[in-house]
Design an enzyme around this catalytic site. Structure first.
Site: not given
Length: 158
Positions: A120-124
């Site tokens: 779940i790419p929360c860095h985006r």
């Protein structure tokens, strides 16, 4: 106190702690480089490690390992919105907040509570005025990981 990790995987930015049970991932945790690696014979964890290595080589690689996100209905709405952000793109906390009828600070809290980073790419998700925080931190090795992930995906915010 949380249970120990079933594995601690090497990553280009440090280490990634893995908790798994019942045939699904239960949690991924960013760890400092100094954390000792821990191997695993578990097929699920080996599959995850292969898929992560593929991602480290090519940010467009996909993941299909089963994971079981816990969380509130609100957190799941935020995490679903995050999963829709394509590789190489970013979106602001405020934009997600508008999409789901919330406020940016609450979206940021849900991002920080994400138990499956990279999957779940929360860095985006970034601030309207810059990179924002990461995993409830605004400096240190965790923010360095966010920088690494965004650079790896070709995002030049930084």
């Amino acid at each position: 106190m949380p249970p120990p990790f079933e594995a601690v995987l090497e990553a280009p930015f440090g280490k990634l702690g893995v908790r798994a049970a019942g045939g699904a991932l239960r949690e991924l945790v960013y760890l400092p480089e100094s954390t000792p690696a821990v191997d695993s014979d578990d097929d699920l964890i080996r599959t995850l490690a292969r898929q992560l290595d593929a991602y480290y080589s090519n940010p467009n690689a996909t993941f299909d390992v089963p994971f079981a996100p816990a969380g509130t209905d609100f957190q799941r709405r935020v995490w679903n919105a995050i999963r829709a952000i394509p590789c190489g793109s970013v979106i602001t906390y405020g934009t997600i907040a508008k999409q789901i009828g919330s406020v940016p600070r609450a979206v940021g809290q849900a991002c920080g509570d994400n138990g499956f980073p990279i999957l779940i790419p929360c860095h985006r998700v970034v601030s309207a005025s810059g990179i924002g925080g990461f995993s409830h931190h605004t400096d240190g090795y965790l923010l360095n990981i966010k920088h690494w992930l965004l650079r790896h995906e070709g995002v030049m915010l930084i």
